[in-house]
Design an enzyme around this catalytic site. Structure first.
Site: not given
Length: 242
Positions: A10, A131
């Site tokens: 990330d 998500d």
């Protein structure tokens, strides 16, 4: 079939970071070079690397794309990227520069017609990232929660031709509390497609449990950075037949 392990990178501000439950104010920095991290994962046997442009997800545009393309072009791995992908130009920018799969997330909720067009045009090169907070889809770097149920959205895109989904349970992401296996399996059952689990993996036992349930893939981030197990140990689980 066996589970595929996706070590995660990330990116925020050019660093390798992890957020706690998607909270940009709860960030831990694990390195200052996404490419070096990718290189280490590749050296330890990774077949895939999962990269997320957190700045891009929040700002709605590509920010850390240079690191992604560098890894895709220079390393013997397949790269999938999500975050900040809002247009066909964004998709082509990555696919034409060596990236194997592009993840569409927020745009799939805000503009499902566009998402379906991209799925039908680029096929397996498009992954739908879903998500969820309490079963509902969250978008724009997890800042906004929609009124769309995750399983309903996944079914719609599966019917349109999507082959691969990434399901992230935000409640477990970055917590090392174990993945939401039942939610991943529900999505796989509803869609009949490949679903990659993301969020909460804390141990080799978690990966073994996902593998035993027939889950196709698992994204692993914080557990690797916190040395809960090695990438080689994780990849070995992917070699165990169900």
């Amino acid at each position: 079939m066996t589970i595929t392990i996706y070590p995660a990178i990330d990116m925020r501000g050019g660093n390798c970071v992890r957020l706690l439950q998607g909270d940009y104010d709860k960030e831990t920095i694990y390195g200052d070079s996404p490419f070096d991290m990718a290189k280490t994962f590749a050296a330890n046997g990774a077949e895939w690397i999962h990269m997320v442009d957190l700045d891009g997800a929040k700002d709605g545009k590509r920010v850390n794309d240079s690191f992604v393309i560098e890894a895709a072009k220079q390393l013997p791995v397949k790269v999938q990227i999500g975050g900040g992908i809002r247009s066909e130009e964004d998709i082509l920018h990555y696919l034409e520069n060596g990236v194997t799969r592009v993840i569409i997330g927020s745009i799939a909720v805000s503009n499902p017609k566009f998402a379906i067009e991209m799925i039908q045009k680029y096929g397996k090169q498009i992954v739908v990232g879903i998500d969820a907070k309490n079963g509902y889809v969250a978008t724009h770097g997890w800042i906004t929660t929609s009124e769309v149920k995750a399983v309903e959205l996944s079914k719609r895109f599966a019917d349109a031709g999507a082959e691969t989904f990434i399901f992230t349970d935000i409640a477990t992401d970055g917590t090392l509390s174990g993945p939401n296996i039942s939610a991943v399996c529900e999505m796989a059952e509803v869609t009949g497609k490949n679903v990659i689990a993301s969020g909460g993996v804390s141990s080799l036992a978690d990966l073994q449990a996902l593998n035993a349930e027939g889950v196709k893939g698992a994204i692993v981030g914080k557990a690797l950075y916190e040395n809960r197990f090695t990438l080689k140990e994780a990849l070995a689980i992917g070699e165990v037949k169900r």
